[in-house]
Design an enzyme around this catalytic site. Structure first.
Site, PDB file in Angstrom:
ATOM      1  N   ASN A  21      -2.229  -8.119   1.509  1.00  0.00           N
ATOM      2  CA  ASN A  21      -2.008  -9.428   2.149  1.00  0.00           C
ATOM      3  C   ASN A  21      -3.024  -9.676   3.249  1.00  0.00           C
ATOM      4  O   ASN A  21      -3.204  -8.828   4.127  1.00  0.00           O
ATOM      5  CB  ASN A  21      -0.611  -9.460   2.765  1.00  0.00           C
ATOM      6  CG  ASN A  21       0.471  -9.396   1.709  1.00  0.00           C
ATOM      7  OD1 ASN A  21       0.697 -10.363   0.977  1.00  0.00           O
ATOM      8  ND2 ASN A  21       1.112  -8.246   1.586  1.00  0.00           N
ATOM      9  N   LYS A  52       1.110 -12.483 -12.576  1.00  0.00           N
ATOM     10  CA  LYS A  52       1.088 -13.050 -11.223  1.00  0.00           C
ATOM     11  C   LYS A  52       0.095 -14.200 -11.101  1.00  0.00           C
ATOM     12  O   LYS A  52      -1.064 -14.056 -11.465  1.00  0.00           O
ATOM     13  CB  LYS A  52       0.672 -11.979 -10.207  1.00  0.00           C
ATOM     14  CG  LYS A  52       1.601 -10.804 -10.110  1.00  0.00           C
ATOM     15  CD  LYS A  52       1.196  -9.921  -8.941  1.00  0.00           C
ATOM     16  CE  LYS A  52       2.089  -8.708  -8.862  1.00  0.00           C
ATOM     17  NZ  LYS A  52       1.744  -7.862  -7.705  1.00  0.00           N
ATOM     18  N   GLU A 106       1.322 -16.578  -2.598  1.00  0.00           N
ATOM     19  CA  GLU A 106       1.886 -15.660  -1.614  1.00  0.00           C
ATOM     20  C   GLU A 106       3.304 -16.087  -1.275  1.00  0.00           C
ATOM     21  O   GLU A 106       3.681 -17.228  -1.504  1.00  0.00           O
ATOM     22  CB  GLU A 106       1.051 -15.693  -0.328  1.00  0.00           C
ATOM     23  CG  GLU A 106      -0.326 -15.111  -0.461  1.00  0.00           C
ATOM     24  CD  GLU A 106      -0.315 -13.686  -0.936  1.00  0.00           C
ATOM     25  OE1 GLU A 106       0.587 -12.930  -0.551  1.00  0.00           O
ATOM     26  OE2 GLU A 106      -1.196 -13.334  -1.734  1.00  0.00           O
ATOM     27  N   GLY A 107       4.048 -15.159  -0.700  1.00  0.00           N
ATOM     28  CA  GLY A 107       5.334 -15.523  -0.117  1.00  0.00           C
ATOM     29  C   GLY A 107       6.534 -15.241  -0.999  1.00  0.00           C
ATOM     30  O   GLY A 107       7.663 -15.547  -0.640  1.00  0.00           O
ATOM     31  N   SER A 149       3.894 -10.500   7.488  1.00  0.00           N
ATOM     32  CA  SER A 149       4.979 -10.593   8.458  1.00  0.00           C
ATOM     33  C   SER A 149       5.707  -9.271   8.654  1.00  0.00           C
ATOM     34  O   SER A 149       5.334  -8.256   8.069  1.00  0.00           O
ATOM     35  CB  SER A 149       5.953 -11.691   8.021  1.00  0.00           C
ATOM     36  OG  SER A 149       6.369 -11.451   6.703  1.00  0.00           O
ATOM     37  N   ARG A 193      10.543  -1.941   3.085  1.00  0.00           N
ATOM     38  CA  ARG A 193      11.562  -2.910   2.656  1.00  0.00           C
ATOM     39  C   ARG A 193      12.300  -2.318   1.470  1.00  0.00           C
ATOM     40  O   ARG A 193      11.665  -1.799   0.552  1.00  0.00           O
ATOM     41  CB  ARG A 193      10.906  -4.210   2.196  1.00  0.00           C
ATOM     42  CG  ARG A 193      10.673  -5.211   3.288  1.00  0.00           C
ATOM     43  CD  ARG A 193       9.919  -6.410   2.759  1.00  0.00           C
ATOM     44  NE  ARG A 193       8.631  -6.025   2.207  1.00  0.00           N
ATOM     45  CZ  ARG A 193       7.770  -6.873   1.676  1.00  0.00           C
ATOM     46  NH1 ARG A 193       8.054  -8.148   1.605  1.00  0.00           N
ATOM     47  NH2 ARG A 193       6.620  -6.451   1.202  1.00  0.00           N
ATOM     48  N   LYS A 207      -4.812 -12.515  -5.528  1.00  0.00           N
ATOM     49  CA  LYS A 207      -4.478 -11.445  -6.479  1.00  0.00           C
ATOM     50  C   LYS A 207      -5.637 -11.207  -7.449  1.00  0.00           C
ATOM     51  O   LYS A 207      -5.849 -10.096  -7.932  1.00  0.00           O
ATOM     52  CB  LYS A 207      -3.201 -11.809  -7.229  1.00  0.00           C
ATOM     53  CG  LYS A 207      -2.043 -12.225  -6.305  1.00  0.00           C
ATOM     54  CD  LYS A 207      -1.004 -11.193  -6.190  1.00  0.00           C
ATOM     55  CE  LYS A 207       0.188 -11.431  -5.320  1.00  0.00           C
ATOM     56  NZ  LYS A 207       0.254 -12.317  -4.216  1.00  0.00           N
ATOM     57  N   ARG A 209      -1.927  -6.392   5.578  1.00  0.00           N
ATOM     58  CA  ARG A 209      -0.891  -5.417   5.195  1.00  0.00           C
ATOM     59  C   ARG A 209      -1.058  -5.064   3.727  1.00  0.00           C
ATOM     60  O   ARG A 209      -1.050  -5.950   2.871  1.00  0.00           O
ATOM     61  CB  ARG A 209       0.515  -5.970   5.441  1.00  0.00           C
ATOM     62  CG  ARG A 209       1.600  -4.872   5.510  1.00  0.00           C
ATOM     63  CD  ARG A 209       3.014  -5.420   5.554  1.00  0.00           C
ATOM     64  NE  ARG A 209       3.329  -6.065   4.299  1.00  0.00           N
ATOM     65  CZ  ARG A 209       3.981  -7.231   4.191  1.00  0.00           C
ATOM     66  NH1 ARG A 209       4.416  -7.866   5.244  1.00  0.00           N
ATOM     67  NH2 ARG A 209       4.199  -7.740   2.998  1.00  0.00           N
ATOM     68  N   GLU A 240       0.067  -5.119  -3.666  1.00  0.00           N
ATOM     69  CA  GLU A 240      -0.855  -6.206  -3.316  1.00  0.00           C
ATOM     70  C   GLU A 240      -1.418  -5.947  -1.930  1.00  0.00           C
ATOM     71  O   GLU A 240      -0.920  -5.095  -1.186  1.00  0.00           O
ATOM     72  CB  GLU A 240      -0.134  -7.560  -3.335  1.00  0.00           C
ATOM     73  CG  GLU A 240       0.988  -7.649  -2.312  1.00  0.00           C
ATOM     74  CD  GLU A 240       1.297  -9.072  -1.868  1.00  0.00           C
ATOM     75  OE1 GLU A 240       0.504  -9.993  -2.129  1.00  0.00           O
ATOM     76  OE2 GLU A 240       2.343  -9.257  -1.221  1.00  0.00           O
TER      77      GLU A 240
END
Ligand code: ADP
Ligand code: MG
Ligand code: MG
Length: 536
Positions: A165, A409, A413-414, A170, A512, A347, A132, A163
């Site tokens: 992924n 950064k 992740e997450g 998800s 989002r 990253k 993604r 970024e």
């Protein structure tokens, strides 16, 4: 072509209309499994397994420029192939990860050590990437204040990548449902006349995210089965979902499982702890077929290992979990992702790809009909390393002297790991303490802040929680929306490090939306809601 101006948002809705729509929407959400497990009653407990609350969503879709939405879709196939290619390019990974990041980042080092230890012993040439790519709209006017007196709320908008992924991407299932929810409200209520454009379903694109992800998993399973000598050997073969214990977002994962099951493919869900003592792959079997001794299902063969866990240090409390990960990697099952693909999503890789000449060197080997280096580069922000290269020294200067324009950064992740704006100098000062400071900085990248357009808001609908008892739609006045585009790519890494693609489908999206004041946008932790685009 300039992108169209976005309308002020949301349109005013009388309280009664808002309540009506939000009641319709909430029942749609519950009826369609747009749900989460509730929060556990105490930190030491798991969430209840016998009830659910609806996931947070926006009542209206949020305006998004159609040309930029289409651009994000159009370049996704190139990004998918690029990251597949990076994962197969050992020299690239060695230069970017193996020679810098691993010296200062214990988590990346563990991944790297397994990658190196097993890379010449792998028996499964196929890997599955369920990717993604995430973007924010960037308001070029707010970046340079000179034109701000022009009168419009925002200047020319661009699409900038946050970024890329490569593990546990998800919301494929839940965002598909939010698109369905918004289209349902448009079809059945015309959004009570809130905005004329909302009555036209062409402006609310259908979302195929769930199908893209499930299609990738099904293709990987089919490829595994096809590798078997005889069809009879393919009985009792399962796809393994490796999940976190007490996962509140289980209902984003289960629909992928059910989509596979509708095609006759069986799925088993297990945590790292559950499989640790139950998998056999290497012992006594030169084919390294992965078997799981399941307490109820018995001994089953695993075709595909799909990781919805394992992306952060918290999933590896000790050496046992790393050992499990290594055994999975060595097995014949197709991994989603392989460790190489996970490393490609660092990253640091994103930062290096933005350096001059890197895309130009990589893109020609991806095949025809790819987007150009310039088209991809248009989506890049300014990215800097913090090492002792010229670019790294420039990055360090900027981080200390103009931190308000940057985010720092780590390779994580997450969500919740970044350092923003004026927190950066103090954070770097801590890192700089003592010897090896430049080396320690190599674990981070510096990225210019994307400035999303002002003047957008939405009505956010969240279920009541013990800490937030309010229900119904709440007006958020200044929101920021992050677009994600999915891609599923099943590819073979050949001995000459070339990539051969066996299945590839890009498309489907996640939007989002969060309040601008929250830097990080976790849906599960309650900062953001799942949304869908209203194309302008
Ligand atoms: P993670 O892998 O933890 O999701 P991200 O790079 O996506 O890390 O950063 C988390 C969040 O921080 C993003 O969802 C976005 O809201 C915000 N963010 C990250 N990079 C930028 C940026 N360059 N400009 C503005 N916001 C950013
Ligand atoms: Mg991420
Ligand atoms: Mg992110």
């Amino acid at each position: 072509m300039p992108s169209p101006a976005l309308p002020a948002w949301p349109p005013a809705l009388p309280r009664a209309s808002c309540d009506y729509l939000s009641a319709q929407a909430t029942d749609y959400a519950l009826a369609h499994g747009l749900v989460y497990r509730p929060v556990a009653s105490s930190a030491s407990e798991l969430p209840p397994s016998d009830s659910a609350i609806h996931a947070p969503f926006s009542l209206l879709p949020s305006p998004f420029p159609r040309p930029l939405f289409e651009k994000a879709q159009a370049i996704q196939p190139t990004y998918d192939r690029l990251y597949a290619h990076v994962s197969a390019d050992h020299r690239f990974l060695a230069r970017v990860i193996g020679e810098s990041v691993v010296h200062v980042d214990e988590f990346q080092k563990q991944l790297w050590d397994i990658y190196v230890a097993v890379k010449d012993e792998l028996v499964q040439p196929l890997s599955l990437g369920l990717f993604r790519s995430d973007y924010l709209l960037h308001d070029q006017q707010s970046a340079g204040a000179a034109e701000e007196s022009m009168g419009s709320r925002h200047g020319e908008l661009g699409l900038k990548q946050v970024e890329f992924n490569t593990i546990s991407a998800s919301f494929g299932a839940l965002c598909t449902k939010v698109s369905g929810l918004h289209r349902h409200l448009a079809q059945t209520t015309d959004y009570l006349g809130a905005h004329s454009g909302l009555a036209d379903l062409d402006n609310l694109p259908e979302n195929k995210a769930q199908d893209v992800l499930a299609g990738g998993l099904a293709a990987a399973h089919a490829a595994y089965v096809a590798q078997k000598q005889a069809a009879s050997e393919a009985k009792n073969v399962y796809v393994l979902f490796v999940v976190q214990e007490g996962e509140r977002n289980a209902f984003d994962q289960r629909p992928l499982e059910h989509a596979l099951q509708r095609q006759g493919i069986r799925v088993v869900r297990q945590s790292f702890a559950e499989i640790a003592d139950r998998i056999t792959a290497t012992e006594g079997d030169s084919s390294r077929t992965l078997y799981l001794a399941h307490p109820v299902l018995g001994r089953i063969e695993i075709s595909v290992v799909y990781f919805r866990a394992g992306y952060g240090p918290g999933d590896y409390p000790g050496a046992a979990e790393w050992e499990t990960r290594k055994r999975l990697e060595l097995s014949r099952a197709i991994k989603c992702p392989s460790i190489a693909v996970q490393l490609a999503g660092a990253k640091k890789v994103q930062q290096v790809l933005a350096e001059p000449g890197e895309l130009e060197a990589l893109l020609p080997s991806l095949g025809s009909e790819m987007a150009s280096a310039d088209q991809l580069r248009e989506t890049f922000t300014d990215l800097y390393p913090l090492d002792d290269s010229d670019l790294g020294r420039t990055g360090y200067e900027l981080a200390l002297n103009a931190p308000e324009h940057y985010v720092l950064k780590p390779q994580r992740e997450g969500g919740g790991n970044n350092v923003y704006r004026r927190d950066i100098p103090g954070f770097l000062a801590q890192l700089d303490h003592g010897a090896g400071s430049v080396a320690r900085r190599q674990a981070y990248i510096l990225m210019s802040l994307i400035k999303p357009p002002a003047g957008l808001g939405n009505y956010l609908v969240k279920a009541a929680t013990p800490t937030n008892p309010a229900t119904g739609a709440v007006l958020a006045k200044d929101t920021v929306s992050e677009l994600g585009v999915y891609g599923a790519i099943l590819f073979e890494t050949r001995a000459d490090h070339k990539v051969q693609v066996h299945h590839h489908q890009a498309g489907g999206y996640l939007l989002r939306t969060k309040g601008r004041d929250s830097d990080e946008g976790g849906v599960a932790v309650g900062f953001s809601v799942i949304d869908s685009p209203f194309l302008i």
